[in-house]
Design a protein around this motif. Structure first.
Motif, PDB file in Angstrom:
ATOM      1  N   ASN A 276       0.837  -1.203   0.000  1.00 37.54           N
ATOM      2  CA  ASN A 276       0.000   0.000   0.000  1.00 37.54           C
ATOM      3  C   ASN A 276       0.868   1.247   0.000  1.00 37.54           C
ATOM      4  OD1 ASN A 276       0.169   1.317   2.847  1.00 37.54           O
ATOM      5  ND2 ASN A 276      -0.052  -0.862   3.292  1.00 37.54           N
TER       6      ASN A 276
ATOM      7  N   ARG B 272      -0.481   4.031   1.574  1.00 33.32           N
ATOM      8  CA  ARG B 272      -1.275   4.873   2.463  1.00 33.32           C
ATOM      9  C   ARG B 272      -0.428   5.887   3.217  1.00 33.32           C
ATOM     10  NH1 ARG B 272      -4.730  -0.144   4.929  1.00 33.32           N
ATOM     11  NH2 ARG B 272      -5.671  -0.809   2.971  1.00 33.32           N
TER      12      ARG B 272
ATOM     13  N   LEU C 140      -5.870   9.872  -1.918  1.00 28.26           N
ATOM     14  CA  LEU C 140      -5.857   8.526  -2.465  1.00 28.26           C
ATOM     15  C   LEU C 140      -7.250   8.138  -2.933  1.00 28.26           C
ATOM     16  CD1 LEU C 140      -3.709   6.553   0.174  1.00 28.26           C
ATOM     17  CD2 LEU C 140      -2.938   7.634  -1.933  1.00 28.26           C
TER      18      LEU C 140
ATOM     19  N   ASN D 109      -9.046   4.363  -3.699  1.00 29.52           N
ATOM     20  CA  ASN D 109      -8.846   2.906  -3.665  1.00 29.52           C
ATOM     21  C   ASN D 109      -7.389   2.555  -3.344  1.00 29.52           C
ATOM     22  OD1 ASN D 109     -11.577   2.381  -4.420  1.00 29.52           O
ATOM     23  ND2 ASN D 109     -11.036   2.739  -6.564  1.00 29.52           N
ATOM     24  N   ASP D 110      -6.824   3.287  -2.388  1.00 25.07           N
ATOM     25  CA  ASP D 110      -5.452   3.082  -1.903  1.00 25.07           C
ATOM     26  C   ASP D 110      -4.385   3.410  -2.944  1.00 25.07           C
ATOM     27  OD1 ASP D 110      -6.263   2.333   0.632  1.00 25.07           O
ATOM     28  OD2 ASP D 110      -6.339   0.200   0.148  1.00 25.07           O
TER      29      ASP D 110
END
Length: 310
Positions: A234, A236, A245, A247-248
């Motif tokens: 990810n 994030r 972001l 959907n990540d």
């Protein structure tokens, strides 16, 4: 630039072509990103010009293109980026007019083997293959059904007897590789099976398998186990930098600029409708991003956009 995988390395090269001063930051101790660290022998077949090329070869070629003027800093984790006075301060010790994020899938860790592993054979289990020759004359089980599982099974079959175990009858990899696996006498395909129990059998691995949807079981004994269930990854952490972001994945516009003006992104860290997650696409995005960066820093400068411009 943050991230020195294939797209980051190409970005540094392309930026230098346009006279930009480049500092390339990489959190790992070596260049090449996830392909170099986890799949150095993986054969890549979607890079323009090359019919096929191994990950480590691609990394070598991209590194050889870099100018000595490109500053490379490995083992460097970007913790914070502050926008101040039309410039960005990274970790309180680097200053840049713009930032390009090429972190690929970001931080990653393997999806774990789902069963307890006896400590006596813990060293028999791996999540990636650095050197296939280490398995010379061994029997190896590969768990998984994606490209990596197929690639590793094919690579290892040159040195070892391979059991390829997947929970479905269908594989998720390239059809050409599926056909190669099916016709490889060194690879035994076991589907649809799930691992049920792993024990130490006189220093070797004994794995019980349960056939999906039935009570049927099968037991195999082998020397090494490769778990190719993929990686959880990810980006994030970029939210801390104020970047939006979706959907990540990092949301970008057509100039590859993020929600923070002056910060751009390219490669598998970004997401937009219709994007295909392959390295070749990332190379093109890098060119768009660098062109946009040039126009941001030098708004009045006339640019040669591509090598065939007249």
């Amino acid at each position: 630039m943050i991230g020195a995988g294939p797209v980051g390395l190409f970005s540094a090269y392309f930026a230098h072509l346009h006279g930009l001063k480049v500092v390339l930051l990489e959190s790992l101790p070596e260049l090449g990103g996830q392909p170099a660290a986890l799949y150095p022998n993986k054969v890549i077949q979607d890079i323009p010009v090359f019919k096929d090329i191994k990950s480590f070869q691609l990394t070598e070629k991209l590194c050889s293109n870099l100018s000595s003027d490109v500053t490379i800093i490995c083992n460097y984790k970007v913790e914070n980026i502050i926008h101040e006075d039309s410039q960005f301060i990274i970790n309180d010790d680097l200053i840049s007019k713009t930032v390009l994020i090429t972190t690929g899938n970001g931080a990653f860790k393997p999806k774990a083997f789902p069963l307890p592993i006896p400590t006596s054979i813990d060293n028999k289990l791996s999540y990636f293959v650095k050197n296939p020759q280490d398995y010379q004359n061994k029997e190896v089980a590969v768990l998984g059904g994606g490209d990596s599982a197929l690639d590793w099974a094919l690579e290892l079959s040159q040195y070892a007897k391979v059991f390829l175990i997947h929970r479905r009858n269908q594989f998720r990899g390239l059809e050409s590789n599926v056909e190669k696996v099916k016709h490889n006498s060194q690879i035994s395909v076991l589907t649809p099976y799930l691992p049920a129990n792993l024990i130490d059998n006189s220093g070797r691995c004994e794995l019980s398998l349960k056939k999906v949807g039935t009570d049927e079981t099968k037991t195999i004994v082998f020397d090494n186990l490769i778990v190719a269930y993929g990686f959880r990854a990810n980006n994030r952490f970029v939210k801390k930098w104020g970047i939006e972001l979706e959907n990540d994945l990092i949301k970008v516009d057509r100039k590859m600029e993020t929600s923070v003006k002056g910060i751009f992104a390219a490669g598998d860290s970004v997401g937009y409708d219709g994007r295909v997650p392959i390295i070749g696409i990332g190379f093109g995005e890098a060119q768009v991003a660098i062109t946009s960066i040039m126009q941001t820093i030098f708004p009045n400068k006339k640019m040669t956009i591509h090598s065939t411009s007249i």
